[in-house]
Design a protein around this motif. Structure first.
Motif, PDB file in Angstrom:
ATOM      1  N   UNK A 190       0.815  -1.222   0.000  1.00 30.96           N
ATOM      2  CA  UNK A 190       0.000   0.000   0.000  1.00 30.96           C
ATOM      3  C   UNK A 190       0.846   1.267   0.000  1.00 30.96           C
ATOM      4  N   UNK A 191       2.153   1.130   0.264  1.00 28.96           N
ATOM      5  CA  UNK A 191       3.015   2.318   0.304  1.00 28.96           C
ATOM      6  C   UNK A 191       4.112   2.306  -0.768  1.00 28.96           C
ATOM      7  N   UNK A 192       4.272   1.166  -1.445  1.00 26.55           N
ATOM      8  CA  UNK A 192       5.319   1.069  -2.462  1.00 26.55           C
ATOM      9  C   UNK A 192       4.857   1.491  -3.847  1.00 26.55           C
ATOM     10  N   UNK A 193       5.766   1.374  -4.828  1.00 32.28           N
ATOM     11  CA  UNK A 193       5.461   1.668  -6.231  1.00 32.28           C
ATOM     12  C   UNK A 193       5.684   0.403  -7.059  1.00 32.28           C
ATOM     13  N   UNK A 194       4.895   0.268  -8.116  1.00 29.78           N
ATOM     14  CA  UNK A 194       5.034  -0.884  -9.013  1.00 29.78           C
ATOM     15  C   UNK A 194       6.232  -0.632  -9.934  1.00 29.78           C
ATOM     16  N   UNK A 195       7.427  -0.963  -9.449  1.00 32.98           N
ATOM     17  CA  UNK A 195       8.639  -0.618 -10.191  1.00 32.98           C
ATOM     18  C   UNK A 195       9.437  -1.827 -10.676  1.00 32.98           C
ATOM     19  N   UNK A 196       8.980  -3.043 -10.316  1.00 31.43           N
ATOM     20  CA  UNK A 196       9.671  -4.254 -10.764  1.00 31.43           C
ATOM     21  C   UNK A 196       8.824  -4.990 -11.801  1.00 31.43           C
ATOM     22  N   UNK A 197       9.450  -5.409 -12.872  1.00 28.46           N
ATOM     23  CA  UNK A 197       8.747  -6.104 -13.948  1.00 28.46           C
ATOM     24  C   UNK A 197       8.713  -7.603 -13.660  1.00 28.46           C
ATOM     25  N   UNK A 198       7.550  -8.112 -13.269  1.00 33.81           N
ATOM     26  CA  UNK A 198       7.395  -9.529 -12.945  1.00 33.81           C
ATOM     27  C   UNK A 198       6.479 -10.196 -13.966  1.00 33.81           C
ATOM     28  N   UNK A 199       6.696 -11.486 -14.241  1.00 28.01           N
ATOM     29  CA  UNK A 199       5.848 -12.180 -15.229  1.00 28.01           C
ATOM     30  C   UNK A 199       4.423 -12.356 -14.713  1.00 28.01           C
ATOM     31  N   UNK A 200       3.438 -12.164 -15.587  1.00 28.37           N
ATOM     32  CA  UNK A 200       2.043 -12.388 -15.206  1.00 28.37           C
ATOM     33  C   UNK A 200       1.799 -13.901 -15.201  1.00 28.37           C
ATOM     34  N   UNK A 201       1.431 -14.475 -14.056  1.00 29.51           N
ATOM     35  CA  UNK A 201       1.330 -15.933 -13.958  1.00 29.51           C
ATOM     36  C   UNK A 201       0.115 -16.515 -14.678  1.00 29.51           C
ATOM     37  N   UNK A 202       0.367 -17.474 -15.559  1.00 35.88           N
ATOM     38  CA  UNK A 202      -0.670 -18.189 -16.336  1.00 35.88           C
ATOM     39  C   UNK A 202      -1.712 -17.222 -16.915  1.00 35.88           C
ATOM     40  N   UNK A 203      -1.207 -16.316 -17.720  1.00 31.15           N
ATOM     41  CA  UNK A 203      -2.060 -15.300 -18.336  1.00 31.15           C
ATOM     42  C   UNK A 203      -2.670 -15.864 -19.625  1.00 31.15           C
ATOM     43  N   UNK A 204      -3.694 -16.734 -19.458  1.00 23.72           N
ATOM     44  CA  UNK A 204      -4.325 -17.373 -20.606  1.00 23.72           C
ATOM     45  C   UNK A 204      -5.847 -17.323 -20.451  1.00 23.72           C
ATOM     46  N   UNK A 205      -6.552 -18.060 -21.293  1.00 22.37           N
ATOM     47  CA  UNK A 205      -8.015 -18.029 -21.271  1.00 22.37           C
ATOM     48  C   UNK A 205      -8.643 -19.091 -20.379  1.00 22.37           C
ATOM     49  N   UNK A 206      -7.818 -19.861 -19.674  1.00 25.88           N
ATOM     50  CA  UNK A 206      -8.360 -20.877 -18.776  1.00 25.88           C
ATOM     51  C   UNK A 206      -8.754 -20.237 -17.449  1.00 25.88           C
ATOM     52  N   UNK A 207      -9.373 -21.031 -16.582  1.00 30.32           N
ATOM     53  CA  UNK A 207      -9.715 -20.567 -15.237  1.00 30.32           C
ATOM     54  C   UNK A 207      -8.729 -21.107 -14.199  1.00 30.32           C
ATOM     55  N   UNK A 208      -7.644 -21.684 -14.669  1.00 33.73           N
ATOM     56  CA  UNK A 208      -6.627 -22.205 -13.763  1.00 33.73           C
ATOM     57  C   UNK A 208      -5.574 -21.137 -13.453  1.00 33.73           C
ATOM     58  N   UNK A 209      -4.874 -21.355 -12.345  1.00 36.28           N
ATOM     59  CA  UNK A 209      -3.857 -20.415 -11.891  1.00 36.28           C
ATOM     60  C   UNK A 209      -2.523 -21.138 -11.697  1.00 36.28           C
ATOM     61  N   UNK A 210      -1.461 -20.376 -11.683  1.00 39.40           N
ATOM     62  CA  UNK A 210      -0.130 -20.913 -11.388  1.00 39.40           C
ATOM     63  C   UNK A 210       0.705 -19.788 -10.787  1.00 39.40           C
ATOM     64  N   UNK A 211       1.243 -20.032  -9.590  1.00 40.06           N
ATOM     65  CA  UNK A 211       2.006 -18.984  -8.912  1.00 40.06           C
ATOM     66  C   UNK A 211       3.460 -19.362  -8.654  1.00 40.06           C
ATOM     67  N   UNK A 212       3.871 -20.539  -9.111  1.00 42.66           N
ATOM     68  CA  UNK A 212       5.264 -20.945  -8.887  1.00 42.66           C
ATOM     69  C   UNK A 212       6.221 -20.116  -9.742  1.00 42.66           C
ATOM     70  N   UNK A 213       5.773 -19.715 -10.937  1.00 40.88           N
ATOM     71  CA  UNK A 213       6.626 -18.938 -11.837  1.00 40.88           C
ATOM     72  C   UNK A 213       6.960 -17.561 -11.292  1.00 40.88           C
ATOM     73  N   UNK A 214       5.974 -16.860 -10.781  1.00 43.32           N
ATOM     74  CA  UNK A 214       6.217 -15.516 -10.248  1.00 43.32           C
ATOM     75  C   UNK A 214       7.031 -15.604  -8.954  1.00 43.32           C
ATOM     76  N   UNK A 215       6.812 -16.673  -8.191  1.00 45.04           N
ATOM     77  CA  UNK A 215       7.621 -16.892  -6.980  1.00 45.04           C
ATOM     78  C   UNK A 215       9.097 -17.077  -7.365  1.00 45.04           C
ATOM     79  N   UNK A 216       9.327 -17.898  -8.387  1.00 40.11           N
ATOM     80  CA  UNK A 216      10.704 -18.142  -8.852  1.00 40.11           C
ATOM     81  C   UNK A 216      11.331 -16.867  -9.407  1.00 40.11           C
TER      82      UNK A 216
END
Length: 341
Positions: A190-216
């Motif tokens: 709530x106090x920071x700025x969006x200044x780091x470019x991180x990959x959007x996890x599983x950005x597709x048309x499915x309803x599934x999610x994946x968060x291991x990539x952004x963690x890595x």
């Protein structure tokens, strides 16, 4: 019409909780003992320690809850308990205590799915309008659940690896934020700025999610910056992580709202306390002109009130368990309870 009182028990992880709930939406009395301070030094929940602490306090909480409500078991209609998902040993403590109560009081034993409880925590906020969609986000789950009617769950999407809550805690640990990291990450975002470019996890048309990539990606980013002798701006990284994660959660939820033509969106689970996610979904629902229900903050984390709320509907439809009830640590919300008495 006679009121229905459910005495409910929740011990799926590191909170020991019991509650008396009337008619599925009135919290008569709830008492909860948390173990956060105990597990903090280990950086996460230690299952054996959690089970031992449940055993030490559970009967004391029963007495305190009844005293708080000024009630006796004679006024209770049923005993409800979480039987999964969760930690096997922790679940077992609650289940065995519930069996003992059921046997001693001759009250029916009602089994409740922990995730159904998180969804039904919204009953303390407002009425359900079907069909509806629920986004369930917690330390162990990230799911989109469609409900055509009361206590009918259809999972249309889920995480393929880490849950969003797990990703929050792992990222927090990497950047030096103490356990539990999720709430502190939310405050920093709530106090920071969006200044780091991180990959959007599983950005597709499915309803599934994946968060291991952004963690890595965060782990690699922190490592590379250290190698260069640079310091990570924790607030900015928390903001970048949260906005990226919330963005994909909202995108897929909005897609499902439109496709399934629902009347209402529910937010559920421990991560439902996240301020960034609550604000983003509130904005999206206003734009779509559908109602958005979110639980009060006190009902976001594990508690027996939500189990009592869900149990009311399970009890009404005839769900009963025998004394052979066992924990189901990997229980899926899609599974229908089969009466095994």
């Amino acid at each position: 019409m006679k009121d229905t009182y459910i005495f409910s028990i929740e011990t799926s992880c590191d909170e020991t909780s019991c509650s008396i709930v009337k008619n599925g939406n009135v919290d008569i009395a709830t008492v909860t003992s948390t173990q956060i301070d105990i597990h903090k030094k280990f950086g996460g929940v230690v299952p054996e320690i959690a089970s031992r602490n449940h055993t030490g306090v559970i009967t004391l909480l029963f007495e305190e809850c009844l005293k708080k409500a000024n009630m006796t078991f004679n006024e209770i209609d049923a005993i409800a308990v979480t039987y999964g998902p969760g930690l096997n040993g922790a679940l077992l403590v609650g289940i065995e205590a519930a069996k003992a109560l059921s046997f001693a009081t001759k009250k029916p034993l009602v089994p409740v799915n922990h995730m159904a409880g998180h969804i039904y925590a919204n009953k303390f906020t407002g009425k359900f309008k079907f069909p509806l969609l629920s986004l369930v986000v917690s330390g162990g789950h990230t799911e989109l659940i469609y409900m055509q009617d009361e206590y009918l769950f259809k999972k249309i999407g889920s995480t393929l690896d880490d849950s969003v809550g797990e990703a929050y805690d792992k990222v927090a640990r990497v950047i030096g934020i103490p356990y539990p990291g999720g709430p502190l990450m939310d405050k920093m975002a709530s106090v920071g700025k969006h200044s780091y470019n991180l990959p959007v996890p599983k950005n597709d048309n499915s309803y599934d999610f994946s968060f291991s990539g952004i963690k890595s990606a965060v782990i690699n980013l922190v490592h590379n910056e250290k190698q260069r002798g640079k310091e990570i701006n924790k607030e900015d990284l928390a903001t970048s992580f949260q906005e990226t994660v919330v963005g994909i959660l909202v995108k897929k939820t909005v897609k499902a709202i439109k496709e399934y033509n629902v009347k209402q969106l529910l937010l559920a689970g421990g991560v439902s306390a996240n301020s960034g996610l609550r604000k983003a979904l509130d904005t999206a629902c206003k734009e779509l002109n559908i109602e958005f229900l979110k639980p009060d903050i006190k009902y976001c984390t594990d508690n027996a009130s939500m189990i009592g709320a869900a149990a009311y509907y399970a009890y009404k439809r005839g769900d009963r368990a025998g004394f052979n009830l066992n924990p189901e640590p990997g229980l899926d919300l899609d599974k229908e309870w089969i009466n095994n008495e």
